[in-house]
Scaffold this active site. Sequence first.
Site, PDB file in Angstrom:
ATOM      1  N   HIS A  72       4.975  33.210  20.586  1.00 45.24           N
ATOM      2  CA  HIS A  72       5.666  34.306  21.255  1.00 45.24           C
ATOM      3  C   HIS A  72       6.448  35.146  20.244  1.00 45.24           C
ATOM      4  O   HIS A  72       7.086  34.617  19.350  1.00 45.24           O
ATOM      5  CB  HIS A  72       6.604  33.768  22.337  1.00 45.24           C
ATOM      6  CG  HIS A  72       5.893  33.506  23.628  1.00 45.24           C
ATOM      7  ND1 HIS A  72       6.469  33.706  24.848  1.00 45.24           N
ATOM      8  CD2 HIS A  72       4.633  33.077  23.861  1.00 45.24           C
ATOM      9  CE1 HIS A  72       5.584  33.405  25.798  1.00 45.24           C
ATOM     10  NE2 HIS A  72       4.473  33.021  25.224  1.00 45.24           N
ATOM     11  N   TYR A 202      14.556  36.531  30.592  1.00 49.46           N
ATOM     12  CA  TYR A 202      15.889  36.032  30.911  1.00 49.46           C
ATOM     13  C   TYR A 202      16.554  37.125  31.752  1.00 49.46           C
ATOM     14  O   TYR A 202      16.858  38.202  31.228  1.00 49.46           O
ATOM     15  CB  TYR A 202      16.700  35.789  29.637  1.00 49.46           C
ATOM     16  CG  TYR A 202      16.245  34.584  28.825  1.00 49.46           C
ATOM     17  CD1 TYR A 202      15.132  34.651  27.993  1.00 49.46           C
ATOM     18  CD2 TYR A 202      16.942  33.369  28.901  1.00 49.46           C
ATOM     19  CE1 TYR A 202      14.723  33.549  27.255  1.00 49.46           C
ATOM     20  CE2 TYR A 202      16.539  32.267  28.160  1.00 49.46           C
ATOM     21  CZ  TYR A 202      15.437  32.357  27.343  1.00 49.46           C
ATOM     22  OH  TYR A 202      15.030  31.265  26.611  1.00 49.46           O
ATOM     23  N   PRO A 293      20.400  24.478  28.700  1.00 47.80           N
ATOM     24  CA  PRO A 293      19.051  24.860  28.264  1.00 47.80           C
ATOM     25  C   PRO A 293      18.840  26.346  27.989  1.00 47.80           C
ATOM     26  O   PRO A 293      17.781  26.720  27.482  1.00 47.80           O
ATOM     27  CB  PRO A 293      18.167  24.411  29.439  1.00 47.80           C
ATOM     28  CG  PRO A 293      19.079  24.389  30.615  1.00 47.80           C
ATOM     29  CD  PRO A 293      20.437  24.043  30.101  1.00 47.80           C
ATOM     30  N   LYS A 297      17.632  25.149  22.845  1.00 48.83           N
ATOM     31  CA  LYS A 297      17.985  24.532  21.567  1.00 48.83           C
ATOM     32  C   LYS A 297      17.874  23.003  21.535  1.00 48.83           C
ATOM     33  O   LYS A 297      17.843  22.405  20.464  1.00 48.83           O
ATOM     34  CB  LYS A 297      19.424  24.909  21.173  1.00 48.83           C
ATOM     35  CG  LYS A 297      19.572  26.325  20.727  1.00 48.83           C
ATOM     36  CD  LYS A 297      18.932  26.536  19.369  1.00 48.83           C
ATOM     37  CE  LYS A 297      18.572  27.983  19.164  1.00 48.83           C
ATOM     38  NZ  LYS A 297      17.264  28.229  18.630  1.00 48.83           N
ATOM     39  N   TYR A 383      18.081  32.484  18.135  1.00 45.45           N
ATOM     40  CA  TYR A 383      17.056  32.009  19.064  1.00 45.45           C
ATOM     41  C   TYR A 383      15.867  31.421  18.305  1.00 45.45           C
ATOM     42  O   TYR A 383      15.341  30.373  18.662  1.00 45.45           O
ATOM     43  CB  TYR A 383      16.596  33.161  19.960  1.00 45.45           C
ATOM     44  CG  TYR A 383      15.768  32.720  21.150  1.00 45.45           C
ATOM     45  CD1 TYR A 383      16.355  32.555  22.396  1.00 45.45           C
ATOM     46  CD2 TYR A 383      14.407  32.457  21.026  1.00 45.45           C
ATOM     47  CE1 TYR A 383      15.606  32.140  23.494  1.00 45.45           C
ATOM     48  CE2 TYR A 383      13.648  32.042  22.116  1.00 45.45           C
ATOM     49  CZ  TYR A 383      14.258  31.894  23.344  1.00 45.45           C
ATOM     50  OH  TYR A 383      13.508  31.471  24.426  1.00 45.45           O
TER      51      TYR A 383
END
Length: 390
Positions: A72, A202, A293, A297, A383
Amino acid sequence: MRTQVGIIGAGPAGLLLSRLLTLQGVDNVVLENRSREYVEARIRAGILEQHTVDTLTDAGLGDRLHREGLEHHGIYLQYPGTRHKLDFPELCGRTVWVYGQTEVTKDLIKAQLDGGPPLLFEVSDVTPEDVDSDSPRIRFTDAEGNPQVLECDVIAGTDGFHGPSRAVVQQGSPGRTWERTYPYAWLGVLADAAPATDELIYAWHPEGFGLYSMRSPTVSRLYLQVDPSEKIEDWSDDRIWDNLAKRFALDGWELTTGTITEKSVLPMRSFVSAPMRRGRLFLAGDAAHIVPPTGAKGLNLAVADVTLLASALVRLLTEGRTDLVDSYSDRALARVWRCTHFSWSMTSMLHRSGDDFDAELQLSQLRRVCSSEPAARELAENYTGLPLDV
Ligand code: APR
Ligand code: PHB
């Protein structure tokens, strides 16, 4: 029984540690209190940072990951009326991979049972002893009910949040713990539905956060923010799809639905325990820390811990040098706190709680990340994963 490193727990942390040590010629034994079937069926998160992919690949565990994993190049941040893509390669030159932790665990177990060191399932009463000496041991009862003693040079406590190792470390040193329980939970579902998005979404929504993730080109993994007291029985499939449709709604976009094959409510907490060592007992992974979550991580942090720990133990056990074991806890905790902050900040930015003032602050921060390159880069770097030593 005798080995160099006795490893408690066959989650990703314990199994990967075993693999890394074996590749460097260090003997080890893994003790797990659940069955292989149970360990392989546990559904957990699914995003691997680049360094996690590299570590697994270098350890000879990359075949299926590269075949079936999905690379991704970013994520979408959404708030009403806007779905903005953060392009990771553009922002920080790195990518992430979608590959379920369940699959990582299966690959690790397969490699281990295929000529690797002993991996004992369904043991009980696992107790680390004499960890302040140079010859600690683990007492346990094997699957047949026989009491056993495993003499070791070192013990690795990779037994997750509920395992026995953390308490032994805390009893021996002036340590402390930090904890934050968030006032919301995630309702997670696995659905036989082709993902209706190329990257994870998100989504901030007045009724609560939503996350659109996936496991494969035919399986979606979706989450809804709910109250921690929600009962899963009260969430029919129709109610779940209706809420997902509402939270991800965007003009010109449609949710694909399908059969829901699993659903559960997951609590959200941050937890850190320091130090991560007492004498010859070393903690790694969820045994020492839990992150919510939202930043994906948990698994990546466990992999980073055992990467540091494996090189420290190899140095101790093959060269007799203590420098890396002595710095292990501080180095690991520096990274743990960075990821703890990132996970907390993602969680705080995206979940509805508090009043309208809080909501406006969140929206202001989301607009900032979606319009400022430095703000977006900060998120992207965290991220996709920071270097081992932060
Ligand atoms: N004896 C032996 N094994 C034990 C004991 C015990 N008393 N208690 C727990 N275990 C085992 C658990 O059954 C589990 O298989 O230790 C293992 C710990 O694995 P995980 O909980 O998966 O933790 P870890 O390997 O650190 O992986 C971290 O898992 O929970 C997620 O979000 C987390 O993704 C992160 C990753
Ligand atoms: C998941 O796919 O389970 C997942 C993905 C990203 C997250 C959390 C969970 O931030």
